[in-house]
Motif scaffolding. Sequence first.
Motif, PDB file in Angstrom:
ATOM      1  N   VAL A  25      85.954  26.127 -19.255  1.00  0.00           N
ATOM      2  CA  VAL A  25      86.437  27.184 -19.961  1.00  0.00           C
ATOM      3  C   VAL A  25      85.525  27.277 -21.199  1.00  0.00           C
ATOM      4  O   VAL A  25      85.218  28.336 -21.785  1.00  0.00           O
ATOM      5  CB  VAL A  25      87.723  26.986 -20.221  1.00  0.00           C
ATOM      6  CG1 VAL A  25      88.308  28.027 -21.182  1.00  0.00           C
ATOM      7  CG2 VAL A  25      88.583  27.289 -18.775  1.00  0.00           C
ATOM      8  N   VAL A  26      85.417  26.214 -22.014  1.00  0.00           N
ATOM      9  CA  VAL A  26      84.713  26.062 -23.389  1.00  0.00           C
ATOM     10  C   VAL A  26      83.377  26.644 -23.030  1.00  0.00           C
ATOM     11  O   VAL A  26      82.907  27.589 -23.955  1.00  0.00           O
ATOM     12  CB  VAL A  26      84.642  24.900 -24.003  1.00  0.00           C
ATOM     13  CG1 VAL A  26      83.870  24.779 -25.082  1.00  0.00           C
ATOM     14  CG2 VAL A  26      86.380  24.381 -24.383  1.00  0.00           C
ATOM     15  N   TYR A  27      82.669  26.262 -22.044  1.00  0.00           N
ATOM     16  CA  TYR A  27      81.298  26.553 -22.036  1.00  0.00           C
ATOM     17  C   TYR A  27      81.045  27.992 -21.460  1.00  0.00           C
ATOM     18  O   TYR A  27      80.344  28.890 -22.126  1.00  0.00           O
ATOM     19  CB  TYR A  27      80.363  25.795 -20.590  1.00  0.00           C
ATOM     20  CG  TYR A  27      79.073  26.343 -20.631  1.00  0.00           C
ATOM     21  CD1 TYR A  27      78.207  25.888 -21.410  1.00  0.00           C
ATOM     22  CD2 TYR A  27      78.919  27.189 -19.552  1.00  0.00           C
ATOM     23  CE1 TYR A  27      76.877  26.524 -21.000  1.00  0.00           C
ATOM     24  CE2 TYR A  27      77.768  27.620 -19.581  1.00  0.00           C
ATOM     25  CZ  TYR A  27      76.715  27.344 -20.171  1.00  0.00           C
ATOM     26  OH  TYR A  27      75.301  27.969 -19.902  1.00  0.00           O
ATOM     27  N   PHE A  28      82.091  28.487 -20.649  1.00  0.00           N
ATOM     28  CA  PHE A  28      82.005  29.826 -20.333  1.00  0.00           C
ATOM     29  C   PHE A  28      82.252  30.672 -21.432  1.00  0.00           C
ATOM     30  O   PHE A  28      81.503  31.678 -21.685  1.00  0.00           O
ATOM     31  CB  PHE A  28      83.157  30.182 -19.423  1.00  0.00           C
ATOM     32  CG  PHE A  28      83.175  31.477 -18.723  1.00  0.00           C
ATOM     33  CD1 PHE A  28      82.509  32.060 -17.733  1.00  0.00           C
ATOM     34  CD2 PHE A  28      84.278  32.563 -19.237  1.00  0.00           C
ATOM     35  CE1 PHE A  28      82.369  33.353 -17.208  1.00  0.00           C
ATOM     36  CE2 PHE A  28      84.188  33.965 -18.676  1.00  0.00           C
ATOM     37  CZ  PHE A  28      83.476  34.174 -17.465  1.00  0.00           C
ATOM     38  N   ILE A  29      83.250  30.557 -22.245  1.00  0.00           N
ATOM     39  CA  ILE A  29      83.845  31.336 -23.423  1.00  0.00           C
ATOM     40  C   ILE A  29      82.338  31.429 -24.585  1.00  0.00           C
ATOM     41  O   ILE A  29      81.802  32.366 -24.990  1.00  0.00           O
ATOM     42  CB  ILE A  29      84.836  30.911 -24.139  1.00  0.00           C
ATOM     43  CG1 ILE A  29      86.032  31.125 -23.314  1.00  0.00           C
ATOM     44  CG2 ILE A  29      84.842  31.423 -25.494  1.00  0.00           C
ATOM     45  CD1 ILE A  29      87.304  30.443 -23.808  1.00  0.00           C
ATOM     46  N   CYS A  30      81.748  30.193 -24.636  1.00  0.00           N
ATOM     47  CA  CYS A  30      80.663  30.168 -25.532  1.00  0.00           C
ATOM     48  C   CYS A  30      79.389  30.895 -25.120  1.00  0.00           C
ATOM     49  O   CYS A  30      78.736  31.581 -25.700  1.00  0.00           O
ATOM     50  CB  CYS A  30      80.182  28.666 -25.948  1.00  0.00           C
ATOM     51  SG  CYS A  30      81.285  27.797 -26.861  1.00  0.00           S
ATOM     52  N   ALA A  31      79.361  30.774 -23.609  1.00  0.00           N
ATOM     53  CA  ALA A  31      77.840  31.404 -23.167  1.00  0.00           C
ATOM     54  C   ALA A  31      78.280  33.045 -23.313  1.00  0.00           C
ATOM     55  O   ALA A  31      77.101  33.686 -23.668  1.00  0.00           O
ATOM     56  CB  ALA A  31      77.723  30.899 -21.915  1.00  0.00           C
ATOM     57  N   VAL A  32      79.386  33.266 -22.757  1.00  0.00           N
ATOM     58  CA  VAL A  32      79.534  34.771 -22.627  1.00  0.00           C
ATOM     59  C   VAL A  32      79.717  35.450 -24.182  1.00  0.00           C
ATOM     60  O   VAL A  32      79.026  36.529 -24.468  1.00  0.00           O
ATOM     61  CB  VAL A  32      81.003  35.109 -22.153  1.00  0.00           C
ATOM     62  CG1 VAL A  32      81.549  36.497 -22.252  1.00  0.00           C
ATOM     63  CG2 VAL A  32      80.908  34.820 -20.588  1.00  0.00           C
ATOM     64  N   MET A  33      80.100  34.469 -25.123  1.00  0.00           N
ATOM     65  CA  MET A  33      80.156  35.274 -26.498  1.00  0.00           C
ATOM     66  C   MET A  33      78.678  35.299 -27.211  1.00  0.00           C
ATOM     67  O   MET A  33      78.388  35.964 -27.886  1.00  0.00           O
ATOM     68  CB  MET A  33      81.369  34.380 -27.534  1.00  0.00           C
ATOM     69  CG  MET A  33      82.578  34.534 -27.016  1.00  0.00           C
ATOM     70  SD  MET A  33      83.067  36.500 -26.966  1.00  0.00           S
ATOM     71  CE  MET A  33      82.963  36.628 -28.689  1.00  0.00           C
ATOM     72  N   TYR A  34      77.808  34.153 -26.832  1.00  0.00           N
ATOM     73  CA  TYR A  34      76.483  34.391 -27.447  1.00  0.00           C
ATOM     74  C   TYR A  34      75.850  35.268 -26.560  1.00  0.00           C
ATOM     75  O   TYR A  34      74.909  36.198 -27.331  1.00  0.00           O
ATOM     76  CB  TYR A  34      75.779  32.739 -26.968  1.00  0.00           C
ATOM     77  CG  TYR A  34      74.445  32.619 -27.164  1.00  0.00           C
ATOM     78  CD1 TYR A  34      74.213  32.252 -28.604  1.00  0.00           C
ATOM     79  CD2 TYR A  34      73.336  33.145 -26.634  1.00  0.00           C
ATOM     80  CE1 TYR A  34      73.065  32.225 -29.130  1.00  0.00           C
ATOM     81  CE2 TYR A  34      72.100  33.084 -27.154  1.00  0.00           C
ATOM     82  CZ  TYR A  34      71.885  32.581 -28.301  1.00  0.00           C
ATOM     83  OH  TYR A  34      70.657  32.818 -29.030  1.00  0.00           O
ATOM     84  N   VAL A  35      75.957  35.694 -25.390  1.00  0.00           N
ATOM     85  CA  VAL A  35      75.061  36.693 -24.839  1.00  0.00           C
ATOM     86  C   VAL A  35      75.708  38.051 -25.322  1.00  0.00           C
ATOM     87  O   VAL A  35      74.884  39.197 -25.387  1.00  0.00           O
ATOM     88  CB  VAL A  35      75.238  36.453 -23.285  1.00  0.00           C
ATOM     89  CG1 VAL A  35      74.681  37.804 -22.580  1.00  0.00           C
ATOM     90  CG2 VAL A  35      74.487  35.414 -22.928  1.00  0.00           C
TER      91      VAL A  35
END
Length: 135
Positions: A102-112
Amino acid sequence: MNNDNKQKFFHIGAVASMSLLILWCIAWETLIAPLKPGGSWLALKAAPLLFPLAGILKRDIYTLQWTSMMVLLYFTEGVVRGWSDLGATSAWLGWGEAAIVVVYFICAVMYVRPYKQAARKIAKDLLDKVNTTAK
């Protein structure tokens, strides 16, 4: 927090959570709670996570996009094992895996996200220009 700091924060979060997920999977299946005593071949589930790590480190937008979908398989495994594993340690590790994803998903989506918004704006401006010229 300005946009550059947000981008840096989300990139660091993506790198850290992906690295932690790799270590988590390996430790889970070899040391902490393997399916078989002495370790399990399930530790190889961390291998697919190693391939995109270089792209994530380089801030490759495409890599961050497709890995945000790929890690959902690990989320599913974590939830299933968290819910169904009989050993308390293994169940806890499953829920931990899901949380890391969940942490990775949020960080990746918010970065992109800013890049996707900019691309959408460029495409809209181009279409507006083409439509105006065609009239």
